[in-house]
Design a protein around this motif. Structure first.
Motif, PDB file in Angstrom:
ATOM      1  N   LYS A  12      30.588  37.523  64.756  1.00  0.00           N
ATOM      2  CA  LYS A  12      30.115  36.228  64.270  1.00  0.00           C
ATOM      3  C   LYS A  12      28.599  36.157  64.264  1.00  0.00           C
ATOM      4  O   LYS A  12      27.989  35.625  63.327  1.00  0.00           O
ATOM      5  CB  LYS A  12      30.714  35.108  65.118  1.00  0.00           C
ATOM      6  N   ASN A  46      30.539  42.349  57.216  1.00  0.00           N
ATOM      7  CA  ASN A  46      30.921  41.003  56.784  1.00  0.00           C
ATOM      8  C   ASN A  46      30.848  40.831  55.275  1.00  0.00           C
ATOM      9  O   ASN A  46      30.846  39.698  54.785  1.00  0.00           O
ATOM     10  CB  ASN A  46      30.066  39.945  57.488  1.00  0.00           C
ATOM     11  N   GLN A  72      34.964  37.919  58.834  1.00  0.00           N
ATOM     12  CA  GLN A  72      33.786  37.119  58.486  1.00  0.00           C
ATOM     13  C   GLN A  72      33.408  37.246  57.013  1.00  0.00           C
ATOM     14  O   GLN A  72      32.492  36.551  56.545  1.00  0.00           O
ATOM     15  CB  GLN A  72      32.585  37.559  59.337  1.00  0.00           C
TER      16      GLN A  72
END
Length: 246
Positions: A12, A46, A72
């Motif tokens: 994240k 991501n 993500q």
């Protein structure tokens, strides 16, 4: 060689605080790729590179070994995200016009990956690998960052990381018509944003695993004081090498 997943735990943070790449890089690269049918973004993380490629190619395959990173990635109708090792993929022979690897090829087994790229690229298809060197801010902050990177965290970097410092010069690249180039990616960040960027480093994650402590706190107070209020420009030197399937 064992699979090294150094970015799942901070996936994240990676999505929020890692840089993307300059528009000039994509302009330079795409001018050298004649086909626009299929691209493979290897170690997509991501999906930041895959999303850009999706604007230019009919189909993009985006692979990574980290499900946490792929979680993500933003969905796009012409991007297929999937778990796969760089060295062993499910793709057909001579399938892609372009293969890209952003800030990741130093984690691969070089001979096996190069063989896989040769297999899946169309004749004359392009392979582009790039990375970025240590961030630069200003003469006050740069020595602190350099010491943190090369001394404080030295024991916590995997040996693979040092390939970034010499811009992949020791990694084999057995492709035709090789070209190299450089770019600079600049951002304006607050001290808090910069410190969170440092928390995406694999060495910081390794330090956390070993000591149950945040290594960034070792320099956070000094960095914040010298940074001051508001934003400063940060600069990332980006290097790229490109070749073609033989």
């Amino acid at each position: 060689m064992p699979i090294l997943d150094r970015f799942s735990t901070q996936a994240k943070l990676y999505a929020q605080f890692r840089i993307d790449y300059p528009a000039a890089l994509y302009e330079w690269l795409l001018a050298r790729v004649p086909g626009r049918h299929r691209a493979w973004d290897c170690a997509t993380g991501n999906g930041q590179v895959a999303v850009v490629l999706a604007r230019h190619f009919a189909q993009v395959e985006a692979t990574d070994i980290s499900q946490a990173q792929l979680a993500q990635a933003p969905p796009r109708p012409n991007i297929n995200y999937q778990l796969a090792q760089a060295e062993h993929t499910p793709f057909p022979d001579q399938h892609f016009d372009l293969v890209t690897v952003g800030q990741a090829v130093h984690w691969f087994e070089p001979a096996a990956f190069n063989q896989e790229v040769q297999r899946v690229l169309q004749p004359g298809g392009v392979i582009a690998e790039w990375g970025y060197s240590l961030v630069e801010v200003n003469p006050e902050l740069d020595p602190i960052i350099q010491t943190f990177y090369a001394e404080t965290l030295h024991a916590y970097w995997d040996a693979n990381r040092w390939h970034i410092d010499d811009e992949y010069a020791r990694l084999p690249f057995p492709f035709a018509e090789v070209e190299t180039t450089r770019f600079t990616e600049a951002r304006r960040w607050t001290a808090a944003h910069f410190l969170n960027y440092l928390r995406t480093w694999s060495s910081v994650a390794n330090y956390q695993r070993q000591h149950q402590q945040d290594a960034v706190l070792l320099i956070a107070e000094e960095v914040t004081r010298l940074w001051g209020e508001g934003e400063r420009e940060v600069r990332f030197p980006v290097f790229l090498r490109l070749g073609r399937a033989r």
